[in-house]
Design a protein around this motif. Structure first.
Motif, PDB file in Angstrom:
ATOM      1  N   HIS A 196      37.323   6.512  -2.821  1.00  0.00           N
ATOM      2  CA  HIS A 196      38.640   5.912  -3.021  1.00  0.00           C
ATOM      3  C   HIS A 196      39.498   6.847  -3.866  1.00  0.00           C
ATOM      4  O   HIS A 196      39.001   7.467  -4.806  1.00  0.00           O
ATOM      5  CB  HIS A 196      38.521   4.552  -3.720  1.00  0.00           C
ATOM      6  CG  HIS A 196      37.820   3.516  -2.890  1.00  0.00           C
ATOM      7  ND1 HIS A 196      36.454   3.456  -2.780  1.00  0.00           N
ATOM      8  CD2 HIS A 196      38.301   2.520  -2.130  1.00  0.00           C
ATOM      9  CE1 HIS A 196      36.128   2.460  -1.997  1.00  0.00           C
ATOM     10  NE2 HIS A 196      37.228   1.867  -1.583  1.00  0.00           N
ATOM     11  N   GLU A 249      42.950  -0.490  -1.579  1.00  0.00           N
ATOM     12  CA  GLU A 249      42.533   0.588  -0.681  1.00  0.00           C
ATOM     13  C   GLU A 249      41.312   0.178   0.136  1.00  0.00           C
ATOM     14  O   GLU A 249      41.160   0.562   1.292  1.00  0.00           O
ATOM     15  CB  GLU A 249      42.217   1.825  -1.527  1.00  0.00           C
ATOM     16  CG  GLU A 249      42.034   3.092  -0.752  1.00  0.00           C
ATOM     17  CD  GLU A 249      41.801   4.284  -1.675  1.00  0.00           C
ATOM     18  OE1 GLU A 249      41.065   5.184  -1.247  1.00  0.00           O
ATOM     19  OE2 GLU A 249      42.335   4.316  -2.806  1.00  0.00           O
ATOM     20  N   ASP A 250      40.427  -0.608  -0.462  1.00  0.00           N
ATOM     21  CA  ASP A 250      39.160  -0.958   0.189  1.00  0.00           C
ATOM     22  C   ASP A 250      39.292  -2.044   1.254  1.00  0.00           C
ATOM     23  O   ASP A 250      38.498  -2.091   2.192  1.00  0.00           O
ATOM     24  CB  ASP A 250      38.136  -1.406  -0.863  1.00  0.00           C
ATOM     25  CG  ASP A 250      36.759  -1.572  -0.257  1.00  0.00           C
ATOM     26  OD1 ASP A 250      36.111  -0.547   0.027  1.00  0.00           O
ATOM     27  OD2 ASP A 250      36.351  -2.734  -0.037  1.00  0.00           O
ATOM     28  N   ALA A 265      41.097  -2.697   3.870  1.00  0.00           N
ATOM     29  CA  ALA A 265      41.152  -2.295   5.277  1.00  0.00           C
ATOM     30  C   ALA A 265      39.791  -1.788   5.754  1.00  0.00           C
ATOM     31  O   ALA A 265      39.369  -2.075   6.885  1.00  0.00           O
ATOM     32  CB  ALA A 265      42.226  -1.232   5.495  1.00  0.00           C
ATOM     33  N   LYS A 266      39.091  -1.063   4.890  1.00  0.00           N
ATOM     34  CA  LYS A 266      37.739  -0.592   5.222  1.00  0.00           C
ATOM     35  C   LYS A 266      36.799  -1.781   5.388  1.00  0.00           C
ATOM     36  O   LYS A 266      35.957  -1.809   6.281  1.00  0.00           O
ATOM     37  CB  LYS A 266      37.215   0.339   4.130  1.00  0.00           C
ATOM     38  CG  LYS A 266      37.999   1.628   3.991  1.00  0.00           C
ATOM     39  CD  LYS A 266      37.505   2.430   2.795  1.00  0.00           C
ATOM     40  CE  LYS A 266      38.371   3.642   2.551  1.00  0.00           C
ATOM     41  NZ  LYS A 266      37.966   4.409   1.384  1.00  0.00           N
ATOM     42  N   ASN A 267      36.946  -2.768   4.505  1.00  0.00           N
ATOM     43  CA  ASN A 267      36.132  -3.986   4.574  1.00  0.00           C
ATOM     44  C   ASN A 267      36.399  -4.726   5.889  1.00  0.00           C
ATOM     45  O   ASN A 267      35.468  -5.159   6.562  1.00  0.00           O
ATOM     46  CB  ASN A 267      36.431  -4.871   3.362  1.00  0.00           C
ATOM     47  CG  ASN A 267      35.606  -6.134   3.311  1.00  0.00           C
ATOM     48  OD1 ASN A 267      34.750  -6.395   4.145  1.00  0.00           O
ATOM     49  ND2 ASN A 267      35.875  -6.949   2.313  1.00  0.00           N
ATOM     50  N   GLU A 281      37.453  -3.592   8.746  1.00  0.00           N
ATOM     51  CA  GLU A 281      36.863  -2.857   9.865  1.00  0.00           C
ATOM     52  C   GLU A 281      35.337  -2.993   9.868  1.00  0.00           C
ATOM     53  O   GLU A 281      34.729  -3.213  10.911  1.00  0.00           O
ATOM     54  CB  GLU A 281      37.275  -1.381   9.822  1.00  0.00           C
ATOM     55  CG  GLU A 281      36.812  -0.584  11.009  1.00  0.00           C
ATOM     56  CD  GLU A 281      37.352  -1.050  12.351  1.00  0.00           C
ATOM     57  OE1 GLU A 281      36.642  -0.859  13.359  1.00  0.00           O
ATOM     58  OE2 GLU A 281      38.461  -1.640  12.412  1.00  0.00           O
ATOM     59  N   ALA A 282      34.718  -2.885   8.688  1.00  0.00           N
ATOM     60  CA  ALA A 282      33.261  -3.002   8.600  1.00  0.00           C
ATOM     61  C   ALA A 282      32.782  -4.408   8.952  1.00  0.00           C
ATOM     62  O   ALA A 282      31.720  -4.580   9.552  1.00  0.00           O
ATOM     63  CB  ALA A 282      32.791  -2.621   7.197  1.00  0.00           C
ATOM     64  N   SER A 299      37.929  -8.010  -0.834  1.00  0.00           N
ATOM     65  CA  SER A 299      37.396  -6.892  -1.607  1.00  0.00           C
ATOM     66  C   SER A 299      37.700  -7.145  -3.074  1.00  0.00           C
ATOM     67  O   SER A 299      38.848  -7.408  -3.437  1.00  0.00           O
ATOM     68  CB  SER A 299      38.023  -5.564  -1.165  1.00  0.00           C
ATOM     69  OG  SER A 299      37.599  -5.201   0.126  1.00  0.00           O
ATOM     70  N   ARG A 312      32.283  -6.599  -1.309  1.00  0.00           N
ATOM     71  CA  ARG A 312      32.957  -6.953  -0.057  1.00  0.00           C
ATOM     72  C   ARG A 312      32.421  -8.272   0.473  1.00  0.00           C
ATOM     73  O   ARG A 312      31.219  -8.480   0.532  1.00  0.00           O
ATOM     74  CB  ARG A 312      32.717  -5.867   0.996  1.00  0.00           C
ATOM     75  CG  ARG A 312      33.421  -4.571   0.722  1.00  0.00           C
ATOM     76  CD  ARG A 312      33.125  -3.568   1.815  1.00  0.00           C
ATOM     77  NE  ARG A 312      33.926  -2.354   1.649  1.00  0.00           N
ATOM     78  CZ  ARG A 312      33.791  -1.299   2.414  1.00  0.00           C
ATOM     79  NH1 ARG A 312      32.913  -1.289   3.401  1.00  0.00           N
ATOM     80  NH2 ARG A 312      34.553  -0.239   2.206  1.00  0.00           N
TER      81      ARG A 312
END
Length: 178
Positions: free
Chosen positions: A54, A65-66, A68-70, A72-73, A126, A142
């Motif tokens: 990050h 920041e996290d 969007a990653k969460n 998708e995951a 998140s 997450r």
């Protein structure tokens, strides 16, 4: 127990917990994924990990920041198969963003509601906060909960977040945390 990041995650009744070398996790309600029946999805999932990669330097920034990653995951393409377990994310909406205290540290949470092409969609959250072991590093927890009657209530996100304890915290809680 997440020894790497110095925290215990509470394990709610009916959930399964695990400790790993990269963090800890909780799951409940496995079922065939709506977008690819060969894959297994869960009604609710939680995992803790070091916030690596990050660019942000604050808990709020890391959580923002996290998320969007969460998303998708949790509801995007499966990292193992590349398959869309839920047929892909079709929309997202921020439903909550606020400061929160986690394991005695000042952190921040961001929650989104997701719509997916297959299934009921879900909620991702998140939570970022300084590690109790090293305040220069952040931990991210997450969450991913389906938006269905069979999934855990969103209040479980709050209860799990509030129940996170530092590894160095008071005794008497071993056996119920992961």
């Amino acid at each position: 127990m997440d020894a790497l990041n110095g925290i215990y995650l509470p394990v709610p009744e009916g959930w399964e917990g695990r400790s790993g070398t990269n963090g800890a996790g909780l799951t409940t309600g496995p079922y065939p994924c709506p977008g690819d029946k060969k894959l297994k999805c869960v009604r609710g999932g939680v995992n803790s990990q070091a916030a690596e990669g990050h660019k942000a330097t604050t808990a709020k920034g890391v959580a923002e920041e996290d998320i969007a990653k969460n998303a998708e995951a949790s509801y995007g393409k499966s990292p193992s198969s590349g398959s869309d377990a839920y047929g892909g994310i079709t929309s997202r909406k921020e439903v909550r963003s606020e400061p929160v205290t986690v394991a005695g540290e000042q952190g921040h949470l961001v929650r989104w509601k997701l719509s997916t092409a297959e299934g009921a969609g879900g909620y991702v959250q998140s939570v970022a906060f300084p590690s109790p072991l090293d305040p220069e590093k952040f931990v991210v927890i997450r969450f991913g909960f389906d938006a269905s009657e069979k999934a855990p209530d969103l209040s479980e996100m709050d209860a799990i977040t509030a129940g996170v304890e530092p590894l160095t915290g008071p005794g008497g809680t071993a056996g119920r945390e992961v």
